[in-house]
Motif scaffolding. Structure first.
Motif, mmCIF file in Angstrom:
data_model
loop_
_atom_site.group_PDB
_atom_site.id
_atom_site.type_symbol
_atom_site.label_atom_id
_atom_site.label_comp_id
_atom_site.label_asym_id
_atom_site.label_seq_id
_atom_site.Cartn_x
_atom_site.Cartn_y
_atom_site.Cartn_z
ATOM 1 N N ALA A 180 -29.773 -25.395 34.304
ATOM 2 C CA ALA A 180 -28.880 -26.571 34.216
ATOM 3 C C ALA A 180 -27.478 -26.214 34.701
ATOM 4 O O ALA A 180 -26.846 -26.988 35.438
ATOM 5 N N VAL A 181 -27.002 -25.033 34.328
ATOM 6 C CA VAL A 181 -25.650 -24.611 34.728
ATOM 7 C C VAL A 181 -25.571 -24.438 36.244
ATOM 8 O O VAL A 181 -24.579 -24.820 36.871
ATOM 9 N N ASN A 182 -26.632 -23.885 36.841
ATOM 10 C CA ASN A 182 -26.616 -23.726 38.299
ATOM 11 C C ASN A 182 -26.522 -25.068 39.007
ATOM 12 O O ASN A 182 -25.824 -25.202 40.017
ATOM 13 N N LYS A 183 -27.209 -26.078 38.462
ATOM 14 C CA LYS A 183 -27.123 -27.419 39.065
ATOM 15 C C LYS A 183 -25.702 -27.958 38.930
ATOM 16 O O LYS A 183 -25.151 -28.553 39.854
ATOM 17 N N LEU A 184 -25.097 -27.754 37.759
ATOM 18 C CA LEU A 184 -23.720 -28.208 37.522
ATOM 19 C C LEU A 184 -22.750 -27.517 38.487
ATOM 20 O O LEU A 184 -21.912 -28.177 39.115
ATOM 21 N N VAL A 185 -22.880 -26.201 38.600
ATOM 22 C CA VAL A 185 -21.952 -25.436 39.441
ATOM 23 C C VAL A 185 -22.070 -25.876 40.904
ATOM 24 O O VAL A 185 -21.064 -26.070 41.589
ATOM 25 N N LYS A 186 -23.298 -26.084 41.356
ATOM 26 C CA LYS A 186 -23.518 -26.527 42.733
ATOM 27 C C LYS A 186 -22.788 -27.854 42.972
ATOM 28 O O LYS A 186 -22.120 -28.053 43.980
ATOM 29 N N HIS A 187 -22.897 -28.741 41.993
ATOM 30 C CA HIS A 187 -22.241 -30.045 42.083
ATOM 31 C C HIS A 187 -20.714 -29.881 42.096
ATOM 32 O O HIS A 187 -20.027 -30.487 42.910
ATOM 33 N N LEU A 188 -20.201 -29.023 41.198
ATOM 34 C CA LEU A 188 -18.748 -28.841 41.095
ATOM 35 C C LEU A 188 -18.173 -28.200 42.351
ATOM 36 O O LEU A 188 -17.051 -28.518 42.751
ATOM 37 N N LEU A 189 -18.914 -27.309 42.967
ATOM 38 C CA LEU A 189 -18.396 -26.651 44.161
ATOM 39 C C LEU A 189 -18.203 -27.670 45.277
ATOM 40 O O LEU A 189 -17.326 -27.517 46.127
#
Ligand code: IMP
Length: 193
Positions: A180-189
């Protein structure tokens, strides 16, 4: 951009901070002056993570995200799910929670389960949710001493160790929260470029 992670868990904060670009300043609840307990009165992971994120956004006018996690056992129709933290009652007790779960599953040959994390992100009133799932089986008896919660009795599919027998790096690389965090980080980047 300044972004609050609705947690005071320093470990969780550090993990995500390490993954983010410097243009995103990640702060904790304490950093924004929020010292009260966040409301978590919904009966789904989606509802609870949204409730916590909305609380912070509305009361502190800060872009933010919040997470909520549960262990879902298939033969128990998704129990303990959203009630994972206090399954055996208050105060929260990881050992008692595992004992209760093993007792309820005593006669079960179907040991399939999943950990599921839902993250709700709010930026300028717009909301997104990111989900991370890891499937596995519930062991008959706990193994290992690392991690927390239900880790000793959860063995992810394709692995011979329980989560509590894995070091943190290995667990994070395959875990519900990691996904879930990887999906969030990808979005934030995408916001920081
Ligand atoms: P939270 O939403 O992250 O606070 O998680 C709620 C509860 O689910 C925790 O108190 C633990 O009992 C359980 N839990 C969440 N994540 C994990 C994990 O990675 N391993 C084992 N148990 C977990």
């Amino acid at each position: 951009m300044r972004l609050c992670f609705a947690t005071n868990n320093v470990k969780k904060l550090g993990e995500i901070r390490a993954l983010l670009d410097r243009s995103i300043q990640l702060v904790s609840l304490a950093d924004i002056g929020c010292h009260e307990e966040l409301p978590e009165t919904q009966n789904t992971l989606e509802g609870n993570s949204q409730q916590k994120a909305r609380y912070v956004y509305q009361n502190y006018q800060t872009n933010c995200f919040a997470d909520d996690t549960g262990l879902e056992v298939f033969s128990l129709d998704g129990e303990p799910g959203v009630y994972s933290a206090r399954y055996a009652g208050v105060p929260k007790d990881d050992g008692a929670n595992m004992d209760l779960l093993l007792k309820k599953m005593k006669a079960d040959t179907d040991r399939m389960a999943q950990f599921r994390t839902v993250i709700t992100l709010i930026i300028d009133r717009e909301e997104w949710q990111f989900e991370g799932i890891v499937k596995g089986r519930i062991l008959e008896k706990g193994r290992g001493s690392q991690g927390f919660g239900y880790d000793p009795i959860f063995q992810p599919l394709g692995y011979s160790q329980s989560f509590a027998q894995m070091d943190m790096g290995k667990k994070n690389s395959i875990s519900h929260r990691g996904i879930a965090v990887n999906k969030l980080v990808k979005h934030l980047l995408g916001f920081s470029t």
